[in-house]
Design a protein around this motif. Structure first.
Motif, PDB file in Angstrom:
ATOM      1  N   LYS A   1       1.049  -0.293   5.861  1.00 17.29           N
ATOM      2  CA  LYS A   1       0.058   0.130   4.880  1.00 17.29           C
ATOM      3  C   LYS A   1       0.538  -0.179   3.458  1.00 17.29           C
ATOM      4  O   LYS A   1       1.711   0.026   3.133  1.00 17.29           O
ATOM      5  N   SER A   2      -0.390  -0.649   2.640  1.00 17.98           N
ATOM      6  CA  SER A   2      -0.047  -0.970   1.260  1.00 17.98           C
ATOM      7  C   SER A   2      -0.049   0.288   0.394  1.00 17.98           C
ATOM      8  O   SER A   2      -0.494   1.365   0.829  1.00 17.98           O
ATOM      9  N   ARG A   3       0.446   0.122  -0.811  1.00 23.91           N
ATOM     10  CA  ARG A   3       0.477   1.247  -1.749  1.00 23.91           C
ATOM     11  C   ARG A   3      -0.944   1.759  -2.026  1.00 23.91           C
ATOM     12  O   ARG A   3      -1.179   2.963  -2.076  1.00 23.91           O
ATOM     13  N   SER A   4      -1.902   0.851  -2.172  1.00 21.60           N
ATOM     14  CA  SER A   4      -3.279   1.257  -2.442  1.00 21.60           C
ATOM     15  C   SER A   4      -3.895   1.972  -1.245  1.00 21.60           C
ATOM     16  O   SER A   4      -4.702   2.900  -1.412  1.00 21.60           O
ATOM     17  N   ASP A   5      -3.515   1.567  -0.033  1.00 17.93           N
ATOM     18  CA  ASP A   5      -4.006   2.262   1.169  1.00 17.93           C
ATOM     19  C   ASP A   5      -3.566   3.724   1.149  1.00 17.93           C
ATOM     20  O   ASP A   5      -4.357   4.631   1.437  1.00 17.93           O
ATOM     21  N   TRP A   6      -2.305   3.941   0.815  1.00 13.11           N
ATOM     22  CA  TRP A   6      -1.777   5.300   0.779  1.00 13.11           C
ATOM     23  C   TRP A   6      -2.403   6.108  -0.359  1.00 13.11           C
ATOM     24  O   TRP A   6      -2.691   7.296  -0.191  1.00 13.11           O
TER      25      TRP A   6
ATOM     26  N   ARG B   1      -9.927   0.794   4.916  1.00 15.60           N
ATOM     27  CA  ARG B   1      -8.497   0.491   4.818  1.00 15.60           C
ATOM     28  C   ARG B   1      -7.686   0.989   6.016  1.00 15.60           C
ATOM     29  O   ARG B   1      -6.586   0.487   6.268  1.00 15.60           O
TER      30      ARG B   1
END
Length: 291
Positions: free
Chosen positions: A66-71, A172
């Protein structure tokens, strides 16, 4: 020689949704029935914790890749979910459950109308405004606690944010992984407040059992009913049925809490329910209910 398959009971998706709606509101009424013993923050924490634990165990969300934006989006949904539930419980501690749910509905109703480009949808805005005005003008025994009203409106605003963030999380995170993560985040964020307010109440087996019951009635059961119902039900029908939440809340308030509404409050509720039905009929997508 022909054989006959054994018949089995099939529950209509409409009845599943209606059962889920009643479950949510009776869960809330049970929570309110012990507010004299336990702070609303404690009960809403136990509700969120129950939901988070069950969702995490059943869904087992995948956290890798998971990317930073997903989190960030999942964390934002969790924060919104926590504030929404906390504000809602603070609201119906101070005002009748049916009125709190009615005012909370102004959040998704406003979102539905703002997202519409049809001039005729302004009719629903007018009906909702009339409903709010009637509530504000109700006097005597129908007078409402101002702070309770403010908390209900905050919960409604969070519900609108929840709808928008749910769409982002759904794009996402696969399946229900994002919701499970957000539920855990909401419970964790509310933990310090619950410990500070509840303290020893969180060690009382009776309180823990009631909190778990509220979590099952207000989150797990209705969410399961909605998941099954939405497999065969049109989203537009689901949204219209969800507009019955205020009436179900009023019924639960009467049966469990002896909260009898005034004629003006019933009239205001009818106006807002009609406005909600009208607005949701104009939508093409389902409006998710708060966890």
């Amino acid at each position: 020689m022909t054989t006959r398959n054994s018949s089995h009971l099939v529950i209509s998706p409409v009845w599943l949704v209606l059962f889920g709606i009643l479950s949510v509101q009776f869960g809330a009424s049970i929570a309110k029935s012990i507010f004299d013993e336990v702070a609303p923050t404690t009960i809403v924490f136990l509700r969120l914790a129950t939901s988070a634990i069950i969702l995490a165990l059943v869904i087992r969300p995948s956290l890798r890749g998971k990317s930073r934006s997903d989190w960030l989006v999942a964390l934002a949904l969790g924060l919104t979910l926590g504030i929404m539930n906390w504000a809602f419980y603070q609201s119906f501690q101070r005002i009748p459950l049916g009125i709190a749910v009615t005012l909370e509905f102004l959040g998704p109703l406003t979102l539905a109308v703002v997202g519409s480009r049809r001039a005729r949808d302004l009719v629903w805005v007018g009906l909702a405004a009339i409903g709010v005005a009637v509530l504000g003008l109700s006097g005597g025994s129908g007078s409402l606690n101002v702070l309770g009203v403010v908390f209900a409106l905050v919960a409604g605003a969070c519900w609108a944010a929840y709808i928008l963030l749910s769409a982002q999380v759904g794009r996402r995170w696969p399946g229900l992984d994002g919701l499970a993560v957000a539920s855990v985040v909401a419970a964790v964020l509310l933990t310090p407040a619950a410990i500070g307010v509840g303290g020893s109440d969180l060690l009382d087996p009776r309180i823990l059992m009631i909190g778990a019951l509220v979590g099952l009635l207000s989150s797990v059961i209705p969410y399961s009913c909605e998941m099954v119902a939405l497999r065969t039900m049109k989203p537009s029908v689901f949204s219209i049925l969800m507009s019955l939440e205020p009436a179900a809340a009023a019924l639960a308030g009467i049966l469990v809490l002896d909260e009898f509404l005034t004629g003006e409050q019933w009239l205001a509720m009818v106006f807002i329910i009609i406005a909600s039905v009208g607005a949701t009929r104009s939508q093409r997508t389902v409006v998710p209910a708060p966890d």
